[in-house]
Design a protein around this motif. Sequence first.
Motif, PDB file in Angstrom:
ATOM      1  N   ASN A   1      34.875  48.580  -0.587  1.00 56.60           N
ATOM      2  CA  ASN A   1      33.893  49.473   0.025  1.00 56.60           C
ATOM      3  C   ASN A   1      33.382  50.542  -0.931  1.00 56.60           C
ATOM      4  O   ASN A   1      32.539  51.349  -0.573  1.00 56.60           O
TER       5      ASN A   1
ATOM      6  N   ASP B   1      36.065  45.740   8.760  1.00 51.17           N
ATOM      7  CA  ASP B   1      35.635  46.143   7.427  1.00 51.17           C
ATOM      8  C   ASP B   1      34.185  45.687   7.205  1.00 51.17           C
ATOM      9  O   ASP B   1      33.898  44.493   7.303  1.00 51.17           O
ATOM     10  N   PRO B   2      33.274  46.638   6.922  1.00 51.74           N
ATOM     11  CA  PRO B   2      31.855  46.270   6.839  1.00 51.74           C
ATOM     12  C   PRO B   2      31.496  45.334   5.687  1.00 51.74           C
ATOM     13  O   PRO B   2      30.445  44.721   5.719  1.00 51.74           O
ATOM     14  N   VAL B   3      32.326  45.219   4.668  1.00 46.50           N
ATOM     15  CA  VAL B   3      31.903  44.408   3.521  1.00 46.50           C
ATOM     16  C   VAL B   3      32.398  42.971   3.568  1.00 46.50           C
ATOM     17  O   VAL B   3      32.114  42.191   2.664  1.00 46.50           O
ATOM     18  N   PHE B   4      33.146  42.607   4.599  1.00 42.62           N
ATOM     19  CA  PHE B   4      33.592  41.222   4.700  1.00 42.62           C
ATOM     20  C   PHE B   4      33.069  40.594   5.986  1.00 42.62           C
ATOM     21  O   PHE B   4      32.854  41.286   6.978  1.00 42.62           O
ATOM     22  N   THR B   5      32.880  39.266   5.961  1.00 45.50           N
ATOM     23  CA  THR B   5      32.443  38.602   7.180  1.00 45.50           C
ATOM     24  C   THR B   5      33.609  38.561   8.162  1.00 45.50           C
ATOM     25  O   THR B   5      34.777  38.707   7.791  1.00 45.50           O
TER      26      THR B   5
ATOM     27  N   HIS C   1      40.593  46.334   1.235  1.00 45.27           N
ATOM     28  CA  HIS C   1      39.644  46.900   2.192  1.00 45.27           C
ATOM     29  C   HIS C   1      39.014  48.199   1.722  1.00 45.27           C
ATOM     30  O   HIS C   1      37.901  48.497   2.095  1.00 45.27           O
TER      31      HIS C   1
ATOM     32  N   PHE D   1      39.049  50.832  10.470  1.00 39.43           N
ATOM     33  CA  PHE D   1      39.435  49.499   9.999  1.00 39.43           C
ATOM     34  C   PHE D   1      40.620  49.544   9.051  1.00 39.43           C
ATOM     35  O   PHE D   1      41.345  48.564   8.903  1.00 39.43           O
TER      36      PHE D   1
ATOM     37  N   PRO E   1      26.284  44.107   2.170  1.00 34.75           N
ATOM     38  CA  PRO E   1      26.192  43.165   3.287  1.00 34.75           C
ATOM     39  C   PRO E   1      25.070  43.502   4.258  1.00 34.75           C
ATOM     40  O   PRO E   1      24.582  42.631   4.957  1.00 34.75           O
TER      41      PRO E   1
END
Lengths: 279, 280
Positions: free
Chosen positions: B193, A106-110, B189, B171, B275
């Motif tokens: 986003n 998931d791109p928004v979490f580390t 998730h 994902f 991010p």
Amino acid sequence: MNRPTLSVRDLVVVVHGREGSRRIVDGVGFDLAPAKVLGLVGESGSGKSTIAKALMGLLQAGLCTVQAGRMTLGQTNLAALTEKGWQKLRGREMSMIFQEPLTCLDPVFTVGQQLVAVLRRHRHLSRREARDAAAHLLGTIGFADALDLLASYPHQLSGGMRQRIMLAMAMGCDPAVLIADEPTSALDVTTQAQVLMQLTALGRERQTAILLITHDLGVVAQYCDHALVIREGKIVEAAPVRKLFEAPTHPYTRSLLAAVPTIRARRHRGSPRTLADQL
Amino acid sequence: MTGVQIWTRLKTNRGGLAGLSILVVFLLLALGVWLGWLGQDWSRAPGGRWEPAGSRFWFGTNVVGQDIFQRSMYSVRTAFEIGLLVSLVSTLLGAALGALAGWYHRSWVDRSILWLKGVLDSIPFYLFVAAVAFALEGYPWAMHVAMIATFWTSTARLVRAEVMKIKGREFVLAARAIGLPDGLTLQRHVLPNTSHILLVQASLSFVAAIKTEVVLSFLGLGVKDGVSWGLMLAESTQEVLAGHFNNFLAATLMLFTLLLGFNLLVDALQDAFDPKQVTR
């Protein structure tokens, strides 16, 4: 450690299209023993990934259905599981890693947040314990700077690193079975070797049964114990890897092996023949 | 993404800090009105007609001798009640309904939400608001209800499309493959986003709500008991013709400053939430 065996018999998956139903997996059966690597080889569209998704209960509802067959993991009958039952099983008993390491995180979490979430979900750890476990896990996968890595976002990492993190995530709860669906097809050859070596080493060390799906016969030769060759949803040949390469019995297997280009082949024929030519 | 991380990133953005300070000042003013320290004399008329700005009336007086400063302060509260309430509720509602529709794409859930959205979108906005205002006559929140009922649709449409896109990403499949239930996957998730859409939509609907309030108040459908920048602007149409700009300037400048601050902050928040903007 006594690990259950995943056993599949007569698996049939039907896809429901506009022009009626079609069997895309037809009567597939195999056993997946602890600490062994089973290769599933076939061309695109042969039903490899569908088998993987059927095993994980991830087939798209309404589009595909598992119609016949018996799937058992030890004493558990997978075919009879409810969605709740699957959720308990997935990630804990059976894990899966996917082809595209670029989009699997998931791109928004580390990375750390995602690893910790998985560990806490299945192992009931406190936040701090899960963090330590995550750092330890990355250590076992061979990352030296685990703490730095936990704080990074997926886009800051290379494809190989992401796939190894997916591997860590999948192995985090010590599953009995790991399904790797073309885990290295998107990676370059050196990274591919590194990831596959870690994958198989971890499998041996933790007695995990691995189903390695690939279209690359080289990968099968190097990393698998057994191999299944699949074509149009049917298994055409199942054999130990050594035997498969030394004495392939089915013509399709032979043509697959012949399709791997070699230097010598080029000298003789000018260019390697395509699979279509040979069929 | 934690609050601390977002704050550390927001701190480095000058525009964002400026926006935040403007918003805090306005929030304090609104708080002062709520607590009864400020702007309480907005309806009394202690002065003469059109007195100039001075030490007694900071912003001068209007046509009936009311203190424009008091009125613009009271309007801060009105603006917050309308802008914040409408933008927050309509964005959250749009996010929830849009996410459900996108997640259960092509099911009856999706179809019902789309139907509702289609119905609401097809009614001319001011007609709808007038209908709600008449239906809920005497009820002070009629205008808010009408705005929320119509503003959520555009957010829902955008979020639905985004959720449908994200749903197909690996994902999400991976989240299911490690045993996360559907609802949690959506919440943990998929929705995070869509945060970039939600922020933009919240800021747009904040602005739209305040502007709509101006129009509705002008039409007599808006703020009933109280005063707002919209009502002040409506009054000033006559005054401007007579060459008195105090009411007009006070309302416009206050509105402008608040919207500027809000937009600056949301812009910076969008960067802070992204991010990809992390540099190490």
